[in-house]
Design an enzyme around this catalytic site. Structure first.
Site, short mmCIF file in Angstrom:
data_model
loop_
_atom_site.label_atom_id
_atom_site.label_comp_id
_atom_site.label_asym_id
_atom_site.label_seq_id
_atom_site.Cartn_x
_atom_site.Cartn_y
_atom_site.Cartn_z
N CYS A 1 0.87 -1.18 0.00
CA CYS A 1 0.00 0.00 0.00
C CYS A 1 0.90 1.23 0.00
CB CYS A 1 -0.84 0.03 1.27
SG CYS A 1 -1.84 -1.42 1.51
N ARG B 1 1.28 1.55 -6.01
CA ARG B 1 1.47 0.60 -4.90
C ARG B 1 0.16 -0.05 -4.47
NH1 ARG B 1 6.20 0.98 -2.30
NH2 ARG B 1 5.30 0.12 -0.41
N TRP C 1 -3.82 -1.67 -1.07
CA TRP C 1 -3.73 -2.92 -1.83
C TRP C 1 -4.18 -3.99 -0.84
CZ3 TRP C 1 -3.29 -4.78 -6.55
CH2 TRP C 1 -2.96 -6.11 -6.72
N ASN D 1 1.08 0.18 5.99
CA ASN D 1 1.48 -0.63 4.82
C ASN D 1 2.15 -1.87 5.37
OD1 ASN D 1 2.36 -1.66 2.40
ND2 ASN D 1 4.24 -0.44 2.40
N GLY D 2 1.60 -3.05 5.07
CA GLY D 2 2.20 -4.29 5.57
C GLY D 2 1.11 -5.27 6.00
N GLU E 1 4.52 -19.96 -22.99
CA GLU E 1 4.45 -18.67 -22.29
C GLU E 1 5.55 -17.74 -22.79
OE1 GLU E 1 2.67 -16.75 -20.80
OE2 GLU E 1 4.03 -15.33 -19.85
N LYS F 1 4.98 -13.94 -24.31
CA LYS F 1 5.64 -12.77 -23.71
C LYS F 1 6.38 -11.98 -24.77
CE LYS F 1 4.53 -12.23 -20.68
NZ LYS F 1 3.46 -12.60 -20.04
N GLU G 1 3.83 -10.37 -27.53
CA GLU G 1 2.88 -9.33 -27.09
C GLU G 1 3.59 -8.00 -26.81
OE1 GLU G 1 0.78 -9.65 -23.37
OE2 GLU G 1 2.33 -10.89 -22.50
N HIS H 1 6.99 -32.92 -38.05
CA HIS H 1 5.68 -33.31 -38.60
C HIS H 1 5.02 -32.15 -39.35
CE1 HIS H 1 5.95 -37.14 -36.60
NE2 HIS H 1 6.30 -36.51 -35.50
N LYS I 1 -4.46 -4.17 -19.46
CA LYS I 1 -3.97 -4.99 -18.34
C LYS I 1 -5.03 -5.99 -17.89
CE LYS I 1 -1.29 -6.59 -15.25
NZ LYS I 1 -0.27 -7.56 -15.73
#
Ligand code: AGP
Length: 610
Positions: free
Chosen positions: A2, A27, A75, A99-100, A482, A486, A489, A505, A605
């Site tokens: 946060c 944050r 957050w 924050n924590g 993946e 990455k 994109e 093949h 996002k």
């Protein structure tokens, strides 16, 4: 993670707090609030959602000038995003931003209830605020209060606190979570991170752990852990505010890749107790898990690719068949969902429309649903029957990196837990895997990050390519999928992932002179077969680049092939190192091409439309 801010001085503190929170929104941004001293009265205004909601409430409050206050952008880790769960948390005499994570919040609550305290929110922070209230009533001394609170609280915290008996003063203490203090001609500032103070000064002091800061308009006092006065040690910020939001990194994506060791640590630490996988109460009980004989993993994009790794480890350990499916296909194909199946939905944002629709379909079929999400209280978390939170912290860059890594870690822990319940592995084997995840994995990923410059060299060799292949066998093929996403994109290079054994093949017809083929080879049992795939493409002119484990390099070095040797680690952990390495390849390729790495064209996002 946060963001907290504080200001006391000649300026009106409200706009200073709001501007500071805007600089810290990266944050966390699910709710925000401010508290300020209006004479000796503490007033608190807070709102769920974007900072603009808080601004509207403040506007409506028609406040005059205030000169001492604290602010918070959240957050969520305990308690879904809501007005009541947002910070600050206040009593008549105390207001606190945090924050924590307060790990012993339940003990603190039980203790305070005996003292007559009641609680209105689901947050650990409210427990901390009322503990500080109780301690202050005993000591009548804010500094002594914070020292005693620090001794009673387990976990991580950066606290900003105001007391009604001390107008014009802000007090602070921290452990593990960051906190800086600063001052200019107008007054004193408190913040989680440098961006919040840059508009006023570049000079700041990082508060030492367990030290208490006392801020007033004219000066800042620091007390060390023995309550002796200590001189603040000032540093000068080298970044502008934009750079500072990224912690000095050029892009959020690179910052988030470098956060992977700590994100893995936070996620894994919280999911192991007494050496075994441990999941909180919003998780299927052992009876349900014992009955499961089929698992469907449903997600989109990178989250789905984490599911492919999950398939590998769940089938390897628990011997339960796992079907991994793209969400947008799953709910339109009328899937066959057996009675004893479990549907797992993976999502960083928890708001992806395709994944939500698939979840609702599974629920309509009566299948138990488990969500693995990174955003607390997100739609997926609220609608699934069960939820496992990853602790990656906010992921800002559109390309998902640390979220993928922690999703894979959670799936490893889930696989070990399920295998234990199914008696497919011993508790010793489960303990051993947990210990490797807990202690070895963050170290090995950090060692991979140390290869950044070598990996950057590799990306310079492919940045002009129009087409590129990633190949691999077994788990290395899943990582190829993946790695390919990455790269394409964010660098706009057309890239495909192919099972190394499948090239002959058909696809090998596309191998022309100079086309880059990045081969991932970390599974020693498949090395010989993979090497023959390398020879096949090399014989047709491919520019082969090899990402291989140190173990394989020992036995099967290919001197003529450009190779990134992943640091030696436990075989089961190589997928995480491969992911970090290929994320760096994608990042550098994109950045070197001058592309806006964090916001690639056409992408968002969180895709909240089907
Ligand atoms: C990740 O790099 C992509 N930007 C994208 O595939 C993403 O993983 C996908 O949209 C799913 O998002 P979610 O994890 O928030 O559900």
């Amino acid at each position: 993670m946060c963001g907290i801010v504080g200001y006391t001085g000649a300026k009106n503190c409200i706009p200073v707090l709001i501007e500071g929170l805007k600089m810290l929104e990266y944050r966390g941004y699910d709710s925000a609030g401010v508290s300020f001293l209006d004479g000796k009265c503490i007033r608190t205004v807070k709102a769920k959602g974007k900072l603009s909601n808080l601004e509207e409430r403040l506007e409506a409050s028609k406040l005059g000038e205030m000169h001492c206050g604290i602010g918070h952008t959240r957050w969520a880790t305990h308690g879904a995003p809501s007005d009541i769960n947002s910070h600050p948390h206040s009593t008549e005499m105390v207001s606190l931003v945090h924050n924590g994570i307060v790990e012993n919040h339940a003990e603190i609550e039980a203790f305070l209830r005996q003292k007559g305290y009641t609680f209105v929110s689901d947050t650990d922070t409210e427990r901390a605020s009322k503990l500080i209230d109780m301690l202050y009533k005993e000591t009548k001394d804010p500094v002594a209060t914070l020292f005693r609170a620090s001794a009673a609280i387990r976990g991580s915290y950066a606290f900003g606190v105001i007391f009604s008996d001390f107008p014009g003063k802000i007090f602070a203490i921290r452990k593990d979570s960051p906190l800086i203090i600063a001052k200019d001609a107008s007054g004193s500032f408190l913040a989680s991170d440098i961006p919040a103070i840059l508009p006023y000064t570049k000079e700041y002091c990082r508060l030492d752990e367990h030290y208490v800061a006392e801020l007033s308009r004219t000066d800042i006092k620091i007390y060390d852990e023995n309550a002796n006065v200590s001189e603040p040690k000032y540093e000068v910020a080298l970044w502008n505010s934009e750079q500072a939001k990224k912690g000095g990194f050029p892009h959020f994506m690179l910052k988030e890749i470098y956060e992977e060791p700590s994100a893995l640590e936070s996620t894994i630490e919280r999911r192991i107790s007494n050496g075994l996988p441990s999941f909180d109460e919003t998780f299927p009980d052992n009876i349900l898990l014992e009955s499961i004989d089929e698992i469907h993993v449903v997600a989109c994009g990178t989250a789905m690719h984490a599911g492919l790794v999950g398939k590998y480890i769940i089938e390897k350990l628990a011997r339960i068949p796992v079907n991994v499916e793209i969400a947008s296909e799953f709910h339109y194909r009328d899937p066959i969902l057996k009675k004893n199946s479990l549907a797992i939905f993976i999502s960083q944002s928890g708001e992806t429309a395709d994944t939500l629709a698939a979840l609702r379909h599974a629920k309509s079929e009566g299948v138990p649903t488990l969500a693995i999400v990174n955003v607390f209280g997100s739609s997926l978390a609220r609608e699934a029957d069960y939820v496992l939170y990853t602790m990656a912290g906010p992921e800002i860059s559109v390309a998902s990196t640390k979220a993928y890594s922690v999703q894979c870690a959670i799936l490893y822990l889930f696989a070990a837990h399920l295998a234990l319940i199914k008696q497919k592995i011993t508790s010793e084997a489960a303990r051993s895997l947990c210990e490797k995840l807990r202690s070895e994995l963050p170290r090995a990923v950090a060692a991979t990050l140390a290869l950044n410059d070598t990996i950057h060299q590799i990306s310079t060799k492919i940045s002009s390519a129009e087409h590129l292949f990633y190949i691999g066998r077994g788990i290395d093929y899943q990582l190829s999928i993946e790695s390919s996403l990455k790269l394409k994109e964010i660098s706009y290079i057309h890239s495909e992932a192919y099972a190394a054994g499948e090239l002959k093949h058909g696809t090998i017809s596309l191998i022309t002179d100079g086309i880059p083929v990045i081969c991932i080879m970390t599974d020693s049992s498949l090395a010989k077969k993979t090497i023959s795939g390398i020879h096949e493409v090399a014989a047709r002119g491919a520019h082969v680049i090899l990402i291989c484990s140190a173990d394989i390099q020992d036995e099967h070095a290919l001197p003529d092939v450009e190779t990134v040797i992943l640091p030696r680690t436990e075989p089961l952990l190589y997928p995480f190192l491969t992911a970090t390495a290929t994320q760096l390849i994608a990042y550098h390729t994109s950045a070197d091409k001058g592309i806006d790495v964090d916001k690639p064209r056409n992408l968002a996002k969180s895709v909240t439309v089907e």
